[in-house]
Write a protein that holds these residues in place. Structure first.
Motif, short mmCIF file in Angstrom:
data_model
loop_
_atom_site.label_atom_id
_atom_site.label_comp_id
_atom_site.label_asym_id
_atom_site.label_seq_id
_atom_site.Cartn_x
_atom_site.Cartn_y
_atom_site.Cartn_z
N SER A 283 38.97 39.76 49.98
CA SER A 283 38.53 40.21 48.65
C SER A 283 38.33 41.72 48.58
O SER A 283 38.60 42.34 47.55
CB SER A 283 37.25 39.48 48.24
N ILE A 286 41.69 43.48 48.24
CA ILE A 286 42.24 43.17 46.92
C ILE A 286 41.52 44.01 45.87
O ILE A 286 42.14 44.54 44.93
CB ILE A 286 42.11 41.67 46.62
N LYS A 287 40.19 44.15 46.02
CA LYS A 287 39.41 44.93 45.06
C LYS A 287 39.88 46.39 45.03
O LYS A 287 39.96 47.01 43.97
CB LYS A 287 37.93 44.85 45.39
N SER A 313 39.62 39.74 42.82
CA SER A 313 38.53 39.88 43.79
C SER A 313 37.27 39.16 43.31
O SER A 313 36.55 38.55 44.11
CB SER A 313 38.22 41.36 44.03
N LYS A 317 35.22 35.93 44.89
CA LYS A 317 33.77 35.92 45.07
C LYS A 317 33.16 34.66 44.48
O LYS A 317 32.19 34.11 45.01
CB LYS A 317 33.15 37.17 44.45
#
Length: 604
Positions: A283, A286-287, A313, A317
């Motif tokens: 994540s 990707i963020k 992302s 989460k």
């Protein structure tokens, strides 16, 4: 300000020193936390001993809670520091790898040996895949798909629009080079197959495992049960009596319902949570791809399936929160209570169904984007580490002109640069010269730089303008005992491949090094001559390296279709000196006699 290679190396070394200092500080911090935990444990024992000796006392009992709470806080802090330490070690490896690459040419990433293919039009001859190859030199990918993308871009030419778009994207990523090191550090702990594992679990396994929740009555009941439980519990508290018995029956029913579905629930939990944890670890990177306002269309097109609403992302989460809630079952008391009154495990399965239906597709798109960034970052790192290289200009019509062309895999300190250009119309350029003078290296230099150009990366040249060619090579021909193929038969197979290819691709460029080694000198000459004539007939440009000076005489019959070049040697007092510079005309100086003399053989 354009950095030099020395300044780039210095920056890497400074980053290494900074990470080593950070790692040292984090280790010291972990040691301090460990000693503090030990101290709190001892304090807890002492307070407990005081209570035993002095009897119950409100103050002592209150003090007993303080070390316990502080201990839990330190456990959480230690876990966070350990995560920092692991990441710092991964980032240190990334910087050390770049220093090793610059100083020794050794790269810790995959060398691309799995892509080696003797039948490829040029890969084996031009050292594209495998140890010591262009792939080994440039790869910075950890995922299978990222490595495959890089291999694909080095294995065939892109079209002009794609090359120009990739050039722009690589330039933009080079401007974010510091962030790309962190991107790579995040991926450093992953194995190449992890994304494939996530894809299998997300796309195939999870829908199958969750199929048991498809019953409409079960969905409805799991949805309303928390409200029903709270109302019933509140009523039992207020009115008591039989309501407590009803609440007990209610809990027993939930226990039975959970037990009946326990096999399916365990399949979901133990089958998918590992993949979900892997997914969560992606994540952060990707963020980063989402947070940057990218300008190049090539990168922006990677977001073609960009989600509306929640970013990928954030979707990941959300999944992490579901899995964290699911983990309540690991606590026997808490998990038991939640399942008895809220059907917690089944509710988490329902949450996963909803999440999968909404977000599985965009999340897979986000993971695919990670692999595309990996491949581009490999090219951007190559561009950043080689500031003296230049991006080639692309021409629509038949064209090749290079100034200061060098082989990218030869260290800069010993690399020799040459200028070269093709005529306006195709020619067969016959390159003669002595052994070890540089003929083969020059052919590979031209070819490997074209591979770089067609992948959208900078090339090892001061300036290059080129049209797109379909490369075909004939250099390292091997026999095969397994296929019962002699060297001569292998050569014929390669020639047939080239002839078939040039009849189908009008933009072919052929690179040949010493043709027909597996036959006698007369047939070798005649075969080479007729092959060159075929290339002339097909109007196919070629670089043809040979020791056979007779072939250079073909210029008399084909003055507009044949050119002669050579690499020579300088002999001073019996010593050979090579300058590795390409010169016009046929070679007149050879070194075979001197080389034979060195091993005790003299030519009369």
């Amino acid at each position: 300000m354009v950095k030099t290679k020395d300044s780039i190396l210095k920056d890497y070394q400074n980053n290494i020193a900074a990470q080593e200092a950070r790692i040292s500080a984090l280790k010291k911090k972990l040691n301090n936390i460990s000693f503090s935990r030990l101290g709190l444990f001892v304090a807890e024992i002492l307070i407990l001993a005081a209570i035993i000796n002095m009897g119950f006392h409100p103050i002592l009992t209150g003090l007993l809670v303080i070390p316990f709470v502080l201990f839990l806080i330190l456990v959480k802090k230690q876990s966070a520091v350990q995560v920092e330490l692991t990441y710092a070690g991964q980032l240190l490896w990334v910087y050390q790898n770049e220093v090793n690459q610059i100083l020794t040419g050794k790269n810790g990433y995959n060398s691309g040996v799995q892509y080696e293919d003797e039948l490829h039009p040029y890969a084996s001859d031009l050292d594209i895949y495998g140890p010591g190859s262009l792939y080994a030199f440039s790869n910075r990918c950890k995922t299978e798909r990222g490595m495959n993308l890089l291999a694909e871009n080095l294995g065939k030419p892109n079209d002009k629009d794609t090359i120009l778009a990739r050039q722009e994207a690589i330039k933009e990523l080079t401007g974010h080079i510091d962030q790309t090191f962190h991107f790579r550090a995040e991926l450093q702990s992953h194995q190449p197959e992890h994304l494939r594992t996530i894809q299998r679990k997300l796309v195939h396994d999870l829908p199958e495992q969750l199929r048991f929740t498809d019953k409409p009555w079960l969905k409805f009941y799991v949805k309303i049960v928390p409200y029903f439980s709270m109302v019933l519990f509140a009523a039992a508290l207020i009115f008591g009596g039989v309501l407590w018995q009803i609440l007990g029956l209610f809990a027993a029913f939930h226990a039975g319902l959970t037990f009946l579905n326990l096999h399916h629930i365990n399949k979901v939990y133990y089958g998918f949570t590992g993949g979900a944890n892997l997914l969560t670890s992606f994540s952060g990177i990707i963020k980063w791809t989402e947070d940057v306002a990218w300008n190049s269309p090539y990168i922006r097109n990677l977001f073609a399936e960009k989600e509306e609403g929640l970013a990928v992302s954030a979707q990941i989460k959300q999944l992490a929160k579901i899995i964290q809630a699911f983990d309540a079952r690991l606590n026997v008391i808490l998990g038991g209570f939640l399942n008895l009154f809220f059907l917690w495990d089944l509710k988490c399965c329902m949450y996963l169904v909803k999440w999968h239906n909404q977000y599985a597709k965009p999340v897979m798109g986000g993971l695919t984007r990670v692999t595309a960034f990996e491949e581009l970052i490999s090219c951007a790192t190559l561009a950043y580490n080689q500031p003296e290289w230049t991006y080639p200009e692309l021409e629509d019509d038949f064209h090749l002109q290079v100034f200061g062309l060098g082989h990218p895999l030869i260290p800069q300190s010993v690399r020799v640069l040459n200028d070269f250009q093709l005529m306006e119309k195709p020619t067969v350029d016959i390159v003669t010269g002595s052994n070890m003078a540089g003929k083969s290296t020059f052919l590979r230099t031209v070819g490997i730089n074209m591979v770089l150009a067609f992948a959208g990366t900078p090339v090892c040249a001061n300036k290059m303008s080129v049209s797109i060619f379909h490369l075909l090579s004939y250099m390292r021909i091997k026999d095969s005992l397994n296929d019962q193929t002699s060297t001569f038969k292998a050569e014929l197979n390669r020639l047939k491949m080239i002839l078939d290819a040039i009849s189908n691709a009008s933009n072919s460029l052929v690179l040949i090094d010493e043709m027909l080694r597996g036959t006698n000198s007369r047939d070798k000459f005649l075969g080479s001559k007729v092959f060159i004539e075929k290339l002339i007939e097909q109007k196919t440009p070629a670089l043809f390296a040979t020791h056979d000076l007779q072939l250079s005489e073909m210029i008399a019959d084909y003055p507009k279709q044949v050119r002669n070049y050579h690499f020579d040697i300088q002999i001073n007092e019996g010593e050979m000196n090579f300058d590795y510079k390409l010169k016009y005309g046929p070679c007149t100086t050879f070194n075979a006699a001197l080389l034979l003399k060195e091993i005790g053989l003299t030519l009369n």
